[in-house]
Scaffold this motif. Structure first.
Motif, PDB file in Angstrom:
ATOM      1  N   ASN A 114       3.239 -41.947  92.230  1.00 27.47           N
ATOM      2  CA  ASN A 114       2.107 -41.427  91.477  1.00 27.47           C
ATOM      3  C   ASN A 114       0.801 -41.782  92.196  1.00 27.47           C
ATOM      4  OD1 ASN A 114       0.262 -40.597  89.582  1.00 27.47           O
ATOM      5  ND2 ASN A 114       1.161 -41.756  87.898  1.00 27.47           N
ATOM      6  N   HIS A 115       0.009 -40.793  92.499  1.00 27.92           N
ATOM      7  CA  HIS A 115      -1.274 -40.971  93.192  1.00 27.92           C
ATOM      8  C   HIS A 115      -2.222 -41.875  92.399  1.00 27.92           C
ATOM      9  CE1 HIS A 115      -5.266 -39.664  94.686  1.00 27.92           C
ATOM     10  NE2 HIS A 115      -4.628 -39.652  95.836  1.00 27.92           N
ATOM     11  N   ASN A 116      -2.168 -41.809  91.088  1.00 27.40           N
ATOM     12  CA  ASN A 116      -3.066 -42.599  90.234  1.00 27.40           C
ATOM     13  C   ASN A 116      -2.789 -44.099  90.300  1.00 27.40           C
ATOM     14  OD1 ASN A 116      -4.469 -40.335  89.386  1.00 27.40           O
ATOM     15  ND2 ASN A 116      -3.062 -39.970  87.694  1.00 27.40           N
ATOM     16  N   ASP A 117      -1.607 -44.490  90.760  1.00 22.63           N
ATOM     17  CA  ASP A 117      -1.296 -45.912  90.902  1.00 22.63           C
ATOM     18  C   ASP A 117      -2.107 -46.569  92.013  1.00 22.63           C
ATOM     19  OD1 ASP A 117       0.542 -45.683  88.888  1.00 22.63           O
ATOM     20  OD2 ASP A 117       2.281 -45.528  90.222  1.00 22.63           O
ATOM     21  N   LEU A 118      -2.706 -45.771  92.876  1.00 23.48           N
ATOM     22  CA  LEU A 118      -3.489 -46.302  93.992  1.00 23.48           C
ATOM     23  C   LEU A 118      -4.958 -46.541  93.622  1.00 23.48           C
ATOM     24  CD1 LEU A 118      -2.049 -44.101  96.867  1.00 23.48           C
ATOM     25  CD2 LEU A 118      -1.422 -46.435  96.258  1.00 23.48           C
ATOM     26  N   TYR A 119      -5.314 -46.312  92.384  1.00 25.61           N
ATOM     27  CA  TYR A 119      -6.684 -46.518  91.926  1.00 25.61           C
ATOM     28  C   TYR A 119      -6.768 -47.741  91.017  1.00 25.61           C
ATOM     29  CZ  TYR A 119      -8.312 -41.963  93.526  1.00 25.61           C
ATOM     30  OH  TYR A 119      -8.666 -40.896  94.305  1.00 25.61           O
ATOM     31  N   GLN A 120      -7.880 -48.454  91.125  1.00 24.80           N
ATOM     32  CA  GLN A 120      -8.205 -49.510  90.171  1.00 24.80           C
ATOM     33  C   GLN A 120      -9.637 -49.273  89.731  1.00 24.80           C
ATOM     34  OE1 GLN A 120      -7.990 -53.563  91.590  1.00 24.80           O
ATOM     35  NE2 GLN A 120      -8.523 -54.377  89.604  1.00 24.80           N
ATOM     36  N   GLU A 121      -9.864 -49.282  88.433  1.00 21.40           N
ATOM     37  CA  GLU A 121     -11.197 -49.027  87.888  1.00 21.40           C
ATOM     38  C   GLU A 121     -11.672 -50.198  87.063  1.00 21.40           C
ATOM     39  OE1 GLU A 121     -11.838 -45.479  85.655  1.00 21.40           O
ATOM     40  OE2 GLU A 121     -11.044 -44.184  87.223  1.00 21.40           O
ATOM     41  N   VAL A 122     -12.966 -50.461  87.176  1.00 24.60           N
ATOM     42  CA  VAL A 122     -13.626 -51.455  86.339  1.00 24.60           C
ATOM     43  C   VAL A 122     -14.803 -50.751  85.695  1.00 24.60           C
ATOM     44  CG1 VAL A 122     -14.913 -53.615  86.323  1.00 24.60           C
ATOM     45  CG2 VAL A 122     -12.938 -53.363  87.813  1.00 24.60           C
ATOM     46  N   ALA A 123     -14.858 -50.749  84.368  1.00 22.53           N
ATOM     47  CA  ALA A 123     -15.959 -50.126  83.634  1.00 22.53           C
ATOM     48  C   ALA A 123     -16.780 -51.219  82.966  1.00 22.53           C
ATOM     49  CB  ALA A 123     -15.422 -49.152  82.598  1.00 22.53           C
ATOM     50  N   LEU A 124     -18.076 -51.229  83.246  1.00 20.60           N
ATOM     51  CA  LEU A 124     -18.977 -52.245  82.710  1.00 20.60           C
ATOM     52  C   LEU A 124     -20.079 -51.594  81.888  1.00 20.60           C
ATOM     53  CD1 LEU A 124     -19.235 -54.213  86.034  1.00 20.60           C
ATOM     54  CD2 LEU A 124     -18.007 -54.947  84.016  1.00 20.60           C
ATOM     55  N   VAL A 125     -20.388 -52.185  80.741  1.00 18.17           N
ATOM     56  CA  VAL A 125     -21.414 -51.649  79.857  1.00 18.17           C
ATOM     57  C   VAL A 125     -22.780 -51.808  80.511  1.00 18.17           C
ATOM     58  CG1 VAL A 125     -22.466 -51.871  77.568  1.00 18.17           C
ATOM     59  CG2 VAL A 125     -20.012 -52.242  77.854  1.00 18.17           C
ATOM     60  N   MET A 126     -23.581 -50.756  80.418  1.00 18.49           N
ATOM     61  CA  MET A 126     -24.898 -50.761  81.054  1.00 18.49           C
ATOM     62  C   MET A 126     -25.973 -51.231  80.074  1.00 18.49           C
ATOM     63  SD  MET A 126     -24.773 -47.377  83.422  1.00 18.49           S
ATOM     64  CE  MET A 126     -26.223 -47.849  84.338  1.00 18.49           C
ATOM     65  N   ALA A 127     -26.990 -51.873  80.627  1.00 17.49           N
ATOM     66  CA  ALA A 127     -28.150 -52.298  79.850  1.00 17.49           C
ATOM     67  C   ALA A 127     -29.115 -51.131  79.747  1.00 17.49           C
ATOM     68  CB  ALA A 127     -28.830 -53.481  80.535  1.00 17.49           C
ATOM     69  N   LYS A 128     -29.800 -51.027  78.606  1.00 18.72           N
ATOM     70  CA  LYS A 128     -30.774 -49.952  78.402  1.00 18.72           C
ATOM     71  C   LYS A 128     -32.184 -50.523  78.468  1.00 18.72           C
ATOM     72  CE  LYS A 128     -27.677 -47.101  75.742  1.00 18.72           C
ATOM     73  NZ  LYS A 128     -27.409 -46.420  74.501  1.00 18.72           N
ATOM     74  N   CYS A 129     -33.083 -49.750  79.038  1.00 17.49           N
ATOM     75  CA  CYS A 129     -34.483 -50.146  79.179  1.00 17.49           C
ATOM     76  C   CYS A 129     -35.102 -50.338  77.793  1.00 17.49           C
ATOM     77  CB  CYS A 129     -35.231 -49.073  79.962  1.00 17.49           C
ATOM     78  SG  CYS A 129     -36.993 -49.385  80.134  1.00 17.49           S
ATOM     79  N   MET A 130     -35.882 -51.392  77.640  1.00 11.27           N
ATOM     80  CA  MET A 130     -36.524 -51.691  76.353  1.00 11.27           C
ATOM     81  C   MET A 130     -37.634 -50.693  76.022  1.00 11.27           C
ATOM     82  SD  MET A 130     -34.968 -54.274  75.094  1.00 11.27           S
ATOM     83  CE  MET A 130     -36.012 -55.062  73.909  1.00 11.27           C
ATOM     84  N   VAL A 131     -38.146 -49.984  77.009  1.00 11.12           N
ATOM     85  CA  VAL A 131     -39.231 -49.036  76.782  1.00 11.12           C
ATOM     86  C   VAL A 131     -38.704 -47.618  76.602  1.00 11.12           C
ATOM     87  CG1 VAL A 131     -41.332 -48.036  77.775  1.00 11.12           C
ATOM     88  CG2 VAL A 131     -40.875 -50.478  78.033  1.00 11.12           C
ATOM     89  N   CYS A 132     -37.981 -47.107  77.593  1.00 10.08           N
ATOM     90  CA  CYS A 132     -37.554 -45.703  77.548  1.00 10.08           C
ATOM     91  C   CYS A 132     -36.128 -45.519  77.035  1.00 10.08           C
ATOM     92  CB  CYS A 132     -37.710 -45.062  78.923  1.00 10.08           C
ATOM     93  SG  CYS A 132     -36.597 -45.719  80.191  1.00 10.08           S
ATOM     94  N   GLY A 133     -35.331 -46.583  76.978  1.00  7.60           N
ATOM     95  CA  GLY A 133     -33.973 -46.504  76.457  1.00  7.60           C
ATOM     96  C   GLY A 133     -32.947 -45.961  77.431  1.00  7.60           C
ATOM     97  N   ARG A 134     -33.321 -45.773  78.686  1.00  8.61           N
ATOM     98  CA  ARG A 134     -32.411 -45.229  79.697  1.00  8.61           C
ATOM     99  C   ARG A 134     -31.553 -46.349  80.293  1.00  8.61           C
ATOM    100  NH1 ARG A 134     -35.475 -42.967  84.569  1.00  8.61           N
ATOM    101  NH2 ARG A 134     -35.193 -45.094  85.218  1.00  8.61           N
ATOM    102  N   PRO A 135     -30.236 -46.129  80.435  1.00  7.93           N
ATOM    103  CA  PRO A 135     -29.396 -47.137  81.104  1.00  7.93           C
ATOM    104  C   PRO A 135     -29.789 -47.245  82.580  1.00  7.93           C
ATOM    105  CG  PRO A 135     -28.045 -45.486  79.991  1.00  7.93           C
ATOM    106  CD  PRO A 135     -29.449 -45.008  79.956  1.00  7.93           C
TER     107      PRO A 135
END
Length: 169
Positions: free
Chosen positions: A106-127
């Protein structure tokens, strides 16, 4: 001719077995062997140092703004096991193991992913970066300089330029 073959047979018997019973008995790899890299999801900051250092681009980083996460992806099919990612990681979140058997159906077995929550700007709210990276940098800064970490680069620039313009008056 027969004498030569008997001589070869005698030599092979005296040497003994030189082959490994590999699939049935695991091979011991030498110390310092560079095998499969593994990212520790609990340590990773999402800084992207490993992505920048990877010569074959086996590591990639994307920001999924809809989900508010930064995804670091390792594709073992491109990895050359050079160890640069391990060398540049500031928190030792990526390590080279001694594992070398990476064949997969399986091709997908060759991938490893790490997902990290992003911080949002206190002024504009954009990550703009990961929460872990903000916390890590904040722990190394004096308290009075930490407020700038809660702003995205654009808002930080606007905030800094306002301070400079007020200082002139």
């Amino acid at each position: 001719m027969l004498r030569e073959r008997l001589g070869l047979l005698r030599r092979s018997i005296s040497v003994g077995i030189v082959t490994e019973k590999y699939p049935y008995k695991p091979i011991e790899v030498p110390e310092g062997f560079r095998g499969k890299p593994v990212i520790d999801q609990d340590k990773c900051l999402g800084c992207g140092a490993c992505v920048n250092a990877c010569p074959p681009n086996a590591l990639s980083m994307t920001d999924d703004l809809d989900r508010g996460v930064r995804v670091i992806k390792l594709f073992l099919g491109r990895c050359i096991f050079c160890g640069r990612c391990q060398d540049v990681c500031p928190v030792e979140a990526i390590k080279l193991t001694r594992e070398f058997e990476l064949a997969s159906i399986n091709h997908n077995d060759l991938y490893q992913e790490v997902a990290l929550v992003m911080a949002k700007c206190m002024v504009c709210g954009r990550p703009y970066t990961t929460i872990r990276l903000v916390e890590h940098v904040a722990s190394n800064l004096p308290r009075e300089q930490r407020s700038h970490l809660l702003l995205c680069p654009d808002c930080r620039e606007k905030h800094s330029s306002k301070k400079v313009s007020y200082a002139r008056w």
